[in-house]
Design a protein around this motif. Sequence first.
Motif, PDB file in Angstrom:
ATOM      1  N   ALA A 123       1.563 -53.311 -30.699  1.00  0.00           N
ATOM      2  CA  ALA A 123       3.185 -52.794 -31.263  1.00  0.00           C
ATOM      3  C   ALA A 123       4.120 -53.381 -29.765  1.00  0.00           C
ATOM      4  O   ALA A 123       4.867 -53.700 -30.108  1.00  0.00           O
ATOM      5  CB  ALA A 123       3.140 -51.463 -31.425  1.00  0.00           C
ATOM      6  N   LEU A 124       3.439 -53.153 -28.670  1.00  0.00           N
ATOM      7  CA  LEU A 124       4.293 -53.504 -27.282  1.00  0.00           C
ATOM      8  C   LEU A 124       4.555 -54.837 -27.423  1.00  0.00           C
ATOM      9  O   LEU A 124       5.782 -55.423 -27.278  1.00  0.00           O
ATOM     10  CB  LEU A 124       3.569 -52.991 -26.058  1.00  0.00           C
ATOM     11  N   PHE A 125       3.558 -56.035 -27.624  1.00  0.00           N
ATOM     12  CA  PHE A 125       3.755 -57.341 -27.455  1.00  0.00           C
ATOM     13  C   PHE A 125       4.442 -57.763 -28.648  1.00  0.00           C
ATOM     14  O   PHE A 125       5.131 -58.638 -28.470  1.00  0.00           O
ATOM     15  CB  PHE A 125       2.502 -57.933 -27.434  1.00  0.00           C
ATOM     16  N   ASN A 126       4.384 -57.124 -29.780  1.00  0.00           N
ATOM     17  CA  ASN A 126       5.178 -57.405 -30.982  1.00  0.00           C
ATOM     18  C   ASN A 126       6.508 -57.132 -31.046  1.00  0.00           C
ATOM     19  O   ASN A 126       7.328 -57.332 -31.862  1.00  0.00           O
ATOM     20  CB  ASN A 126       4.450 -57.261 -32.190  1.00  0.00           C
ATOM     21  N   GLY A 127       6.889 -56.295 -30.000  1.00  0.00           N
ATOM     22  CA  GLY A 127       8.281 -55.588 -29.962  1.00  0.00           C
ATOM     23  C   GLY A 127       8.432 -54.725 -31.324  1.00  0.00           C
ATOM     24  O   GLY A 127       9.690 -54.480 -31.610  1.00  0.00           O
ATOM     25  N   GLN A 128       7.599 -53.846 -31.447  1.00  0.00           N
ATOM     26  CA  GLN A 128       7.588 -53.079 -32.622  1.00  0.00           C
ATOM     27  C   GLN A 128       7.891 -51.678 -32.175  1.00  0.00           C
ATOM     28  O   GLN A 128       7.475 -50.585 -33.199  1.00  0.00           O
ATOM     29  CB  GLN A 128       6.549 -53.124 -33.513  1.00  0.00           C
ATOM     30  N   THR A 129       8.066 -51.296 -31.150  1.00  0.00           N
ATOM     31  CA  THR A 129       8.333 -49.836 -30.418  1.00  0.00           C
ATOM     32  C   THR A 129       9.595 -49.537 -30.249  1.00  0.00           C
ATOM     33  O   THR A 129      10.742 -50.448 -30.304  1.00  0.00           O
ATOM     34  CB  THR A 129       7.475 -49.822 -29.074  1.00  0.00           C
ATOM     35  N   SER A 130      10.043 -48.282 -30.182  1.00  0.00           N
ATOM     36  CA  SER A 130      11.411 -47.815 -29.945  1.00  0.00           C
ATOM     37  C   SER A 130      12.205 -48.350 -28.762  1.00  0.00           C
ATOM     38  O   SER A 130      13.302 -48.848 -28.985  1.00  0.00           O
ATOM     39  CB  SER A 130      11.513 -46.393 -29.694  1.00  0.00           C
ATOM     40  N   ILE A 131      11.372 -48.678 -27.785  1.00  0.00           N
ATOM     41  CA  ILE A 131      12.245 -49.345 -26.592  1.00  0.00           C
ATOM     42  C   ILE A 131      12.609 -50.661 -26.623  1.00  0.00           C
ATOM     43  O   ILE A 131      13.453 -51.063 -26.326  1.00  0.00           O
ATOM     44  CB  ILE A 131      11.096 -48.948 -25.191  1.00  0.00           C
ATOM     45  N   SER A 132      11.680 -51.305 -27.470  1.00  0.00           N
ATOM     46  CA  SER A 132      12.161 -52.775 -27.806  1.00  0.00           C
ATOM     47  C   SER A 132      13.212 -52.717 -28.717  1.00  0.00           C
ATOM     48  O   SER A 132      14.100 -53.855 -28.582  1.00  0.00           O
ATOM     49  CB  SER A 132      10.877 -53.451 -28.471  1.00  0.00           C
ATOM     50  N   THR A 133      13.290 -51.947 -29.466  1.00  0.00           N
ATOM     51  CA  THR A 133      14.497 -52.082 -30.719  1.00  0.00           C
ATOM     52  C   THR A 133      15.802 -51.674 -29.930  1.00  0.00           C
ATOM     53  O   THR A 133      16.851 -52.177 -30.148  1.00  0.00           O
ATOM     54  CB  THR A 133      14.199 -50.951 -31.836  1.00  0.00           C
ATOM     55  N   LYS A 134      15.682 -50.370 -29.031  1.00  0.00           N
ATOM     56  CA  LYS A 134      16.961 -49.863 -28.441  1.00  0.00           C
ATOM     57  C   LYS A 134      17.432 -50.996 -27.211  1.00  0.00           C
ATOM     58  O   LYS A 134      18.654 -50.974 -27.008  1.00  0.00           O
ATOM     59  CB  LYS A 134      16.685 -48.616 -28.050  1.00  0.00           C
ATOM     60  N   TYR A 135      16.336 -51.508 -26.517  1.00  0.00           N
ATOM     61  CA  TYR A 135      16.921 -52.186 -25.468  1.00  0.00           C
ATOM     62  C   TYR A 135      16.128 -53.499 -25.521  1.00  0.00           C
ATOM     63  O   TYR A 135      15.147 -53.737 -24.810  1.00  0.00           O
ATOM     64  CB  TYR A 135      16.335 -51.545 -24.014  1.00  0.00           C
ATOM     65  N   PRO A 136      16.646 -54.237 -26.194  1.00  0.00           N
ATOM     66  CA  PRO A 136      15.966 -55.609 -26.503  1.00  0.00           C
ATOM     67  C   PRO A 136      15.704 -56.608 -25.400  1.00  0.00           C
ATOM     68  O   PRO A 136      15.080 -57.499 -25.134  1.00  0.00           O
ATOM     69  CB  PRO A 136      16.609 -56.479 -27.607  1.00  0.00           C
ATOM     70  N   SER A 137      16.603 -56.317 -24.560  1.00  0.00           N
ATOM     71  CA  SER A 137      16.375 -57.198 -23.292  1.00  0.00           C
ATOM     72  C   SER A 137      15.272 -56.604 -22.341  1.00  0.00           C
ATOM     73  O   SER A 137      14.714 -57.468 -21.416  1.00  0.00           O
ATOM     74  CB  SER A 137      17.498 -56.793 -22.311  1.00  0.00           C
ATOM     75  N   ILE A 138      14.345 -55.714 -22.718  1.00  0.00           N
ATOM     76  CA  ILE A 138      13.151 -55.291 -22.013  1.00  0.00           C
ATOM     77  C   ILE A 138      12.069 -56.138 -22.812  1.00  0.00           C
ATOM     78  O   ILE A 138      11.967 -55.982 -23.797  1.00  0.00           O
ATOM     79  CB  ILE A 138      12.855 -53.811 -22.171  1.00  0.00           C
ATOM     80  N   THR A 139      11.327 -57.229 -22.040  1.00  0.00           N
ATOM     81  CA  THR A 139      10.529 -57.867 -22.693  1.00  0.00           C
ATOM     82  C   THR A 139       9.192 -56.983 -22.930  1.00  0.00           C
ATOM     83  O   THR A 139       8.960 -56.130 -22.286  1.00  0.00           O
ATOM     84  CB  THR A 139      10.252 -58.991 -21.715  1.00  0.00           C
ATOM     85  N   PRO A 140       8.377 -57.846 -23.810  1.00  0.00           N
ATOM     86  CA  PRO A 140       7.035 -56.974 -24.046  1.00  0.00           C
ATOM     87  C   PRO A 140       6.282 -56.934 -22.703  1.00  0.00           C
ATOM     88  O   PRO A 140       5.622 -55.945 -22.486  1.00  0.00           O
ATOM     89  CB  PRO A 140       6.322 -57.926 -24.875  1.00  0.00           C
ATOM     90  N   GLY A 141       6.147 -57.822 -21.925  1.00  0.00           N
ATOM     91  CA  GLY A 141       5.544 -57.775 -20.519  1.00  0.00           C
ATOM     92  C   GLY A 141       6.196 -56.642 -19.647  1.00  0.00           C
ATOM     93  O   GLY A 141       5.202 -55.813 -19.193  1.00  0.00           O
ATOM     94  N   ILE A 142       7.440 -56.412 -19.695  1.00  0.00           N
ATOM     95  CA  ILE A 142       7.818 -55.143 -18.739  1.00  0.00           C
ATOM     96  C   ILE A 142       7.677 -53.953 -19.598  1.00  0.00           C
ATOM     97  O   ILE A 142       7.210 -53.075 -18.705  1.00  0.00           O
ATOM     98  CB  ILE A 142       9.314 -55.433 -18.695  1.00  0.00           C
TER      99      ILE A 142
END
Length: 298
Positions: free
Chosen positions: A124-143
């Motif tokens: 989910a983290l690497f696919n950008g399927q978590t809340s943080i990725s949705t709310k802050y798209p500038s945060i990359t999966p690696g971060i």
Amino acid sequence: DPSADVLGLPDGVKTVFLDVPGLGMIIFTCILGQLTTQVNASHCMIDTINNYFALFTLYTTMVVEFSGIMHASYLIQNILSGISGKPIMTNEEPRTGFTFAFFWGRVVMSVAILSFCMAATLVALFNGQTSISTKYPSITPGISVFLFSFFMAIVGMLEGMQIAFFAVAKLPANERGTSFFGRKTCELLFKGNGENLPGFMIGRQLTVVASFFLVGSITSMNIVPGTGENIFGVSDSAQTFLNYGFQGAVITTILASISWQLAASAFPIAFLNNPVTYILLCVALFLEFTGLCSGAWV
């Protein structure tokens, strides 16, 4: 919604208290949900447990333990016991026959659950399927993965430090630390009459709660069931369940809490000699000094 009006507060205050890092909820949870109860229990031990809610809580925890979901911790305990050469102290009879099979069967089940939770969270983290990725798209999966690991380690260190500090409290001062940072840690912690130990406990609690909130926001999934994006193709009902954050609770409990406590109980001096321990002790004492959680003493 940053534009929503909350008591007429400025946007900057709303961001700090309600958004990032959610300081308002962190302090609320820390004081009312943990520290106040702990302070009262330290003074009124019998009264704290002399009620039906305490009994209900005990039975609930026993049911969770019996379920075996967290039994991977026992595997870690046995591994650390073998490495350290310290036998596991227990009043239980040696497990044989059905008891042996039932215990280790739950351990295997727990390891499988933990493995699935870790795999699902990382995917989910690497696919950008978590809340943080949705709310802050500038945060990359690696971060996101780095932040997840970082705050897990912070929680683990603080959990282990608590165990290590109490383990060495009974030792002579010259045996508490065998390195520069070990001695510095003990000098600061047990300064005077040991007044910094309660201060550490308060600052530690605030840091742990904040880290748990951040880990929760990082690991919580926001996959909409029925869109064909379910993790590992699980059913919609299973995905709905995962969206509640069950996997994050399992991971943090085993890998960020219990495991580190077991490691600290097996190697308390090693924890004291770690320079990170000294740094986190200073951070915890500073947070206690700010008075953010002083309301717990009222």
